[in-house]
Design an enzyme around this catalytic site. Structure first.
Site, short mmCIF file in Angstrom:
data_model
loop_
_atom_site.label_atom_id
_atom_site.label_comp_id
_atom_site.label_asym_id
_atom_site.label_seq_id
_atom_site.Cartn_x
_atom_site.Cartn_y
_atom_site.Cartn_z
N GLU A 90 3.25 6.57 5.82
CA GLU A 90 4.31 6.16 6.73
C GLU A 90 3.84 5.77 8.14
O GLU A 90 4.34 6.30 9.14
CB GLU A 90 5.39 7.24 6.81
CG GLU A 90 6.14 7.42 5.51
CD GLU A 90 7.35 8.33 5.63
OE1 GLU A 90 7.43 9.10 6.60
OE2 GLU A 90 8.23 8.24 4.75
N GLU A 207 8.10 7.87 -2.31
CA GLU A 207 9.04 8.90 -1.87
C GLU A 207 10.46 8.42 -2.12
O GLU A 207 10.80 7.29 -1.77
CB GLU A 207 8.91 9.22 -0.37
CG GLU A 207 7.75 10.09 0.02
CD GLU A 207 7.84 10.51 1.48
OE1 GLU A 207 8.98 10.56 2.02
OE2 GLU A 207 6.80 10.79 2.08
#
Length: 269
Positions: A90, A207
């Site tokens: 991320e 995710e």
């Protein structure tokens, strides 16, 4: 296997990872593989010291990150192909130039002694597919091996918690309209088309999840069912995000998994 390396790595060259920490990571990887998991991913998770807005500051920090991956690649070089490496989880502050520099550096390091290991790359904006949609050619994904051949052991990772009011804070308690399904499917159809335009690079949904506080269990089940179904339909690997709090999918006290997650998974398997 999310790993934050920062607090366990030296701050000056040669940037040595604490041996006990690296041993612990290897121990957990071993448990996962011995348990029969088909795939295990090691990454750099929440190492925010590298996610810097300034390109010059990033370049100054990069040697430490390169040293970390050099040690990881050496430690796990003899593991089979069930183990994959995710470069950085991320990124959302660094520039696209820094992103590409980071990925290129780690690719070179890993390929030196892991010639066929799957390497997972992720775009900016917390790996949101929208960043790839806005900048379809922003992230370099066309890498070659030392012999000049195309590197086909690469994946691109996205994350998805749409709609966030339903999956994050449970403020929205309804999901399942035609438009809901269309919005979800678009994510997968878009990434499928983008993959075809970029050498058929594989895509992993690294995710996704819905908080256990979501009181509309029927809608929550439908959301999980749809996520797995679309992942299967569009040939996208899917990894549920699990943690001890809002996104817990395994109750250590009872030894049982979230029944809604389990109910959704057979359609994917």
């Amino acid at each position: 296997l999310p790993v934050r390396w920062d607090n366990h790595t030296g701050l000056s060259s040669p940037y040595t990872i604490d041996s006990a920490w690296l041993d612990r990571v290897e121990e957990v990887v071993g448990w996962a593989l011995e348990a029969g998991l088909n795939h295990v991913i090691i990454n750099s998770h929440h190492d925010d010291w590298l996610d810097l807005e300034s390109d010059s500051a990033f370049q100054a920090a990069l040697p430490r990150f390169e040293a970390i991956w050099t040690q990881i690649a050496a430690r796990f070089a003899d593991y089979d192909d069930r183990l994959a490496f995710e470069v950085y989880n991320e990124p959302h502050v660094m520039s696209v130039d820094s992103l590409n520099a980071m990925n290129a550096a780690v690719h070179t390091i890993v390929r030196a002694n892991n010639p066929d290991r799957t390497i997972i790359l992720g775009g900016l904006q917390w790996m949101d597919y929208r960043w790839i949609a806005y900048y379809p050619n922003g992230m370099t994904v066309d890498f070659t091996k030392a012999d000049g051949s195309k590197d086909t052991n690469l994946m691109v990772e996205i994350h998805n918690y749409d709609p966030s009011d339903f999956t994050w804070n449970a403020g929205q308690t309804s999901w399942g309209t035609d438009s809901d399904y269309e919005a979800m499917e678009y994510i997968f159809s878009f990434m499928s088309g983008w993959s075809q335009d970029h050498g058929n690079i594989n895509v992993v949904l690294g995710e996704f999840g819905c908080v256990i506080e979501q009181e509309n269990t029927e809608a929550r089940q439908a959301w999980f069912d749809a996520m797995f179904a679309y992942a299967l339909q569009y040939d996208v690997a899917a990894v549920i995000w699990a943690e001890d709090y809002d996104y817990n999918v395994y109750d250590e006290a009872t030894g049982k998994f979230d029944p809604q997650v389990i109910a959704a998974m057979p359609d994917y398997n």
